[in-house]
Design a protein around this motif. Sequence first.
Motif, PDB file in Angstrom:
ATOM      1  N   ALA A 341     -35.171 -36.862 -78.926  1.00 55.20           N
ATOM      2  CA  ALA A 341     -36.560 -36.834 -78.470  1.00 55.20           C
ATOM      3  C   ALA A 341     -36.626 -36.479 -76.990  1.00 55.20           C
ATOM      4  CB  ALA A 341     -37.232 -38.178 -78.723  1.00 55.20           C
ATOM      5  N   PHE A 342     -37.764 -35.926 -76.595  1.00 55.72           N
ATOM      6  CA  PHE A 342     -38.036 -35.502 -75.219  1.00 55.72           C
ATOM      7  C   PHE A 342     -39.428 -36.035 -74.889  1.00 55.72           C
ATOM      8  CE2 PHE A 342     -39.138 -32.766 -71.737  1.00 55.72           C
ATOM      9  CZ  PHE A 342     -37.942 -32.330 -71.173  1.00 55.72           C
ATOM     10  N   GLU A 467     -42.070 -26.972 -72.371  1.00 51.85           N
ATOM     11  CA  GLU A 467     -42.065 -25.612 -72.917  1.00 51.85           C
ATOM     12  C   GLU A 467     -40.687 -24.969 -72.903  1.00 51.85           C
ATOM     13  OE1 GLU A 467     -44.764 -21.556 -72.812  1.00 51.85           O
ATOM     14  OE2 GLU A 467     -45.061 -23.085 -71.277  1.00 51.85           O
ATOM     15  N   GLN A 468     -39.912 -25.179 -71.863  1.00 51.74           N
ATOM     16  CA  GLN A 468     -38.599 -24.542 -71.773  1.00 51.74           C
ATOM     17  C   GLN A 468     -37.566 -25.204 -72.672  1.00 51.74           C
ATOM     18  OE1 GLN A 468     -38.262 -21.668 -70.131  1.00 51.74           O
ATOM     19  NE2 GLN A 468     -40.459 -21.897 -69.714  1.00 51.74           N
ATOM     20  N   SER A 469     -37.828 -26.442 -73.078  1.00 55.76           N
ATOM     21  CA  SER A 469     -36.838 -27.187 -73.865  1.00 55.76           C
ATOM     22  C   SER A 469     -37.114 -27.159 -75.360  1.00 55.76           C
ATOM     23  CB  SER A 469     -36.799 -28.653 -73.389  1.00 55.76           C
ATOM     24  OG  SER A 469     -36.456 -28.732 -72.030  1.00 55.76           O
ATOM     25  N   VAL A 470     -38.357 -26.942 -75.756  1.00 58.86           N
ATOM     26  CA  VAL A 470     -38.709 -27.025 -77.165  1.00 58.86           C
ATOM     27  C   VAL A 470     -38.086 -25.865 -77.937  1.00 58.86           C
ATOM     28  CG1 VAL A 470     -40.864 -25.722 -76.962  1.00 58.86           C
ATOM     29  CG2 VAL A 470     -40.629 -27.458 -78.746  1.00 58.86           C
ATOM     30  N   ILE A 475     -40.971 -30.629 -83.590  1.00 58.36           N
ATOM     31  CA  ILE A 475     -42.361 -31.029 -83.752  1.00 58.36           C
ATOM     32  C   ILE A 475     -42.839 -31.574 -82.412  1.00 58.36           C
ATOM     33  CG2 ILE A 475     -41.697 -33.310 -84.639  1.00 58.36           C
ATOM     34  CD1 ILE A 475     -44.902 -31.327 -85.528  1.00 58.36           C
ATOM     35  N   VAL A 476     -44.029 -31.150 -81.994  1.00 59.66           N
ATOM     36  CA  VAL A 476     -44.621 -31.603 -80.735  1.00 59.66           C
ATOM     37  C   VAL A 476     -45.879 -32.397 -81.064  1.00 59.66           C
ATOM     38  CG1 VAL A 476     -45.544 -30.930 -78.494  1.00 59.66           C
ATOM     39  CG2 VAL A 476     -43.754 -29.540 -79.574  1.00 59.66           C
ATOM     40  N   TYR A 477     -45.955 -33.624 -80.572  1.00 63.52           N
ATOM     41  CA  TYR A 477     -47.169 -34.422 -80.742  1.00 63.52           C
ATOM     42  C   TYR A 477     -47.856 -34.565 -79.393  1.00 63.52           C
ATOM     43  CZ  TYR A 477     -50.373 -38.287 -81.378  1.00 63.52           C
ATOM     44  OH  TYR A 477     -51.498 -39.062 -81.383  1.00 63.52           O
ATOM     45  N   PHE A 478     -49.072 -34.021 -79.286  1.00 62.43           N
ATOM     46  CA  PHE A 478     -49.869 -34.105 -78.070  1.00 62.43           C
ATOM     47  C   PHE A 478     -50.908 -35.221 -78.221  1.00 62.43           C
ATOM     48  CE2 PHE A 478     -48.824 -29.460 -78.046  1.00 62.43           C
ATOM     49  CZ  PHE A 478     -48.195 -29.397 -76.806  1.00 62.43           C
ATOM     50  N   ASP A 479     -50.944 -36.126 -77.253  1.00 56.64           N
ATOM     51  CA  ASP A 479     -51.992 -37.149 -77.212  1.00 56.64           C
ATOM     52  C   ASP A 479     -52.569 -37.193 -75.791  1.00 56.64           C
ATOM     53  OD1 ASP A 479     -53.667 -39.257 -77.833  1.00 56.64           O
ATOM     54  OD2 ASP A 479     -52.124 -40.782 -77.466  1.00 56.64           O
ATOM     55  N   PRO A 480     -53.285 -36.139 -75.387  1.00 55.60           N
ATOM     56  CA  PRO A 480     -53.777 -36.057 -74.013  1.00 55.60           C
ATOM     57  C   PRO A 480     -54.952 -36.994 -73.784  1.00 55.60           C
ATOM     58  CG  PRO A 480     -54.692 -34.277 -75.301  1.00 55.60           C
ATOM     59  CD  PRO A 480     -53.735 -35.004 -76.209  1.00 55.60           C
ATOM     60  N   PRO A 481     -55.304 -37.258 -72.522  1.00 57.11           N
ATOM     61  CA  PRO A 481     -56.589 -37.920 -72.258  1.00 57.11           C
ATOM     62  C   PRO A 481     -57.691 -37.125 -72.941  1.00 57.11           C
ATOM     63  CG  PRO A 481     -55.288 -37.792 -70.249  1.00 57.11           C
ATOM     64  CD  PRO A 481     -54.568 -36.975 -71.287  1.00 57.11           C
ATOM     65  N   TYR A 482     -58.571 -37.818 -73.634  1.00 55.94           N
ATOM     66  CA  TYR A 482     -59.517 -37.139 -74.525  1.00 55.94           C
ATOM     67  C   TYR A 482     -60.623 -36.398 -73.762  1.00 55.94           C
ATOM     68  CZ  TYR A 482     -57.652 -39.406 -78.713  1.00 55.94           C
ATOM     69  OH  TYR A 482     -56.861 -39.797 -79.758  1.00 55.94           O
ATOM     70  N   CYS A 483     -61.124 -35.359 -74.423  1.00 54.65           N
ATOM     71  CA  CYS A 483     -62.339 -34.697 -73.916  1.00 54.65           C
ATOM     72  C   CYS A 483     -63.481 -35.715 -73.923  1.00 54.65           C
ATOM     73  CB  CYS A 483     -62.717 -33.521 -74.818  1.00 54.65           C
ATOM     74  SG  CYS A 483     -61.569 -32.128 -74.753  1.00 54.65           S
ATOM     75  N   LYS A 484     -64.323 -35.654 -72.911  1.00 50.17           N
ATOM     76  CA  LYS A 484     -65.443 -36.589 -72.803  1.00 50.17           C
ATOM     77  C   LYS A 484     -66.699 -36.031 -73.451  1.00 50.17           C
ATOM     78  CE  LYS A 484     -64.067 -38.707 -68.398  1.00 50.17           C
ATOM     79  NZ  LYS A 484     -64.484 -38.952 -67.006  1.00 50.17           N
ATOM     80  N   LEU A 515     -50.991 -23.512 -73.975  1.00 50.61           N
ATOM     81  CA  LEU A 515     -49.637 -23.923 -74.357  1.00 50.61           C
ATOM     82  C   LEU A 515     -49.522 -23.988 -75.875  1.00 50.61           C
ATOM     83  CD1 LEU A 515     -46.793 -24.954 -73.812  1.00 50.61           C
ATOM     84  CD2 LEU A 515     -47.752 -27.251 -73.493  1.00 50.61           C
ATOM     85  N   CYS A 516     -50.547 -24.521 -76.542  1.00 53.27           N
ATOM     86  CA  CYS A 516     -50.535 -24.566 -78.008  1.00 53.27           C
ATOM     87  C   CYS A 516     -50.415 -23.161 -78.589  1.00 53.27           C
ATOM     88  CB  CYS A 516     -51.805 -25.250 -78.522  1.00 53.27           C
ATOM     89  SG  CYS A 516     -51.896 -27.019 -78.161  1.00 53.27           S
ATOM     90  N   ASP A 517     -51.118 -22.215 -77.997  1.00 50.29           N
ATOM     91  CA  ASP A 517     -51.047 -20.822 -78.476  1.00 50.29           C
ATOM     92  C   ASP A 517     -49.636 -20.263 -78.314  1.00 50.29           C
ATOM     93  OD1 ASP A 517     -53.723 -20.926 -79.077  1.00 50.29           O
ATOM     94  OD2 ASP A 517     -54.380 -19.902 -77.249  1.00 50.29           O
ATOM     95  N   ARG A 518     -49.012 -20.554 -77.175  1.00 53.07           N
ATOM     96  CA  ARG A 518     -47.650 -20.040 -76.950  1.00 53.07           C
ATOM     97  C   ARG A 518     -46.657 -20.676 -77.924  1.00 53.07           C
ATOM     98  NH1 ARG A 518     -49.381 -20.669 -71.532  1.00 53.07           N
ATOM     99  NH2 ARG A 518     -48.094 -22.529 -71.227  1.00 53.07           N
ATOM    100  N   LEU A 519     -46.845 -21.968 -78.213  1.00 53.24           N
ATOM    101  CA  LEU A 519     -45.977 -22.621 -79.196  1.00 53.24           C
ATOM    102  C   LEU A 519     -46.171 -21.994 -80.574  1.00 53.24           C
ATOM    103  CD1 LEU A 519     -46.339 -26.393 -78.199  1.00 53.24           C
ATOM    104  CD2 LEU A 519     -44.482 -24.836 -77.633  1.00 53.24           C
ATOM    105  N   SER A 520     -47.404 -21.716 -80.926  1.00 55.41           N
ATOM    106  CA  SER A 520     -47.688 -21.106 -82.230  1.00 55.41           C
ATOM    107  C   SER A 520     -47.060 -19.730 -82.336  1.00 55.41           C
ATOM    108  CB  SER A 520     -49.201 -21.029 -82.451  1.00 55.41           C
ATOM    109  OG  SER A 520     -49.774 -22.322 -82.499  1.00 55.41           O
ATOM    110  N   ASP A 521     -47.099 -18.976 -81.237  1.00 55.48           N
ATOM    111  CA  ASP A 521     -46.472 -17.649 -81.237  1.00 55.48           C
ATOM    112  C   ASP A 521     -44.973 -17.738 -81.510  1.00 55.48           C
ATOM    113  OD1 ASP A 521     -48.899 -16.481 -80.716  1.00 55.48           O
ATOM    114  OD2 ASP A 521     -48.586 -16.305 -78.555  1.00 55.48           O
TER     115      ASP A 521
END
Length: 573
Positions: A341-342, A467-470, A475-484, A515-521
């Motif tokens: 894990a990272f 990004e450089q390590s994945v 699998i990447v799980y994003f849990d950012p501070p939420y949109c308000k 970043l999500c777009d680059r991961l999808s690519d």
Amino acid sequence: MNKTPVHVLELFAGTGGFFSIPCQKLGLSDRYVIDSVEIRDYRRAILHQHFSNHTREYTDVREFKPTRHYHIIAGGPPCSDNSRANGKGQGLNGEQSGLALDMLRIVREGRPEVVLFENPEGSRHPKGGDRISPMGIFVGCLSRLGYDVQWENLILSEDFGAPHRRERFFIIGILRKEFVTDPYSGEPKRLFDPPFWHDEVAIDIDRINTGWQVKKEGSYPRSRSPHDGIAARLDEASADFGWWAGNRFSGTSIAPQRSIKTRYEEMSMLGDGCCWVQGAAVLCYVNRYFNPPRKPVFKYTGGKTRVLKEIVKRLPACYDHYFEPFVGGGAVFFHLRPRRAFLVDANEELINTYKVIQKYPLMLIQLLEEHQSLHSPEYYYKIRSIDKQEGYLESIGMIKRAARSIYLLQACFNGLPRYNSKGQFNTPVGKPPKGSKTKILDRGKILEASEVLANVALVSGDFSEIEQSVTKNSIVYFDPPYCKEIDPETGKRKGFQDYTSNSFDTNSHLRLRKLCDRLSDRNIRFLLSNSDCPETREIYKGYDIETIMVGRTINSDKGRRGKVPEVLIRNYK
């Protein structure tokens, strides 16, 4: 603090489809040391070539006697006498399927904690003049030997996108044991307290399927004989992107000749190797006995404990590395316990705390015991004010900093950490429920967390650090501070984002989308949590967005406690 590996005996091993391949595919090879019993030379050669966690290899189950203790004994005896295709089958009285009785003998002699048994659907019906089915006999014998027994009636290979049906049922026996002392908490508990199999298997099957984009439309015709087109069907299936393509055994064989008998053996071997997904469902379940999910060390804003089930069942079971760029309290990470894990977080104090838990848990516990004994509102504010003295936090060392962080998180109001623009912790002291005390130290949780974090990379920084390590099979799980959300009455944004001194605003979410777009690519899978609001749906438009209801007890806005809608966003099916 890592536990010793679990020792497994895989009987009738074939090419490892029941236990070895699932173990490898699920990334669990370093947790299980496997001895195998397989009578065919070329199958043993495949096991030897592909599985580094195989330590001993044996040939004949009829002559095998256990010389070491095994935690798990697993096996799928030959099914020719139990199969529905054999109308004259003799069940356990037959020469081949009767080898299940040798498996029971080995279980009686070895007394493993767990017994796993696999056989075709026909084993559920009486054979050879017996009044009881082979499955019933096996279940009854396990019960007499002191095992609590559960079984799944039927799992089909085609449920996983395979080009054939392959009906199988599975039996799981758990050795009845007295209460033992938990090594972490010191409290008595059952060594194994298994979850009910039927409650778990559907989620496990979904997770094994998730993320492989299995081809569902249409179906592959079943072959009429072992020699009629099976290899071609397997090769055709291997061309599709999916779990089949990742199977190193499909379409190949090391059998030396092309005689009818050898071709039959080849097809049988391919069946053993390609149906690992059925065994994986069982292994996911059993792995919870020996490596149970852990809980977060402390409460943290935006924690996912209440929605773990919804998140976990949407995460794939098969991946090489797990990445979490907004780790926070780490509820998902500690539940999954990935071996590679990272973890990243912008909160430097939080990452420092995890590093101390990882390396110096006993020294940390000692300092937390001191905080526990001295706790009072006055003491809390004294410890909180330390970061106002320039350079003082750096001077006290990483272990004292970590102890301070955990103390403040456990003792602050409503478990809600908050930082001002200078990066100083400014949440007031909390009040425990009437008649109770604020709990600062949970020794068991810290020791468990230290074990889980043992081989994990921990980085303090921006979410883009991953990004450089994945890698592709991550699998990447994003849990950012939420949109308000915007309050229609005041025009102000509702919610809370100040987990650190740097607010996570709309521009930050737009960077995250890129970043999500680059991961999808790069064909890298991700799952992302966020609030269900128009801004979220607009930013992440084009990805799969699913609404879930989440219970919230920690929020600066009382109106947003209780059941609230959130979304899970992903780039895979």
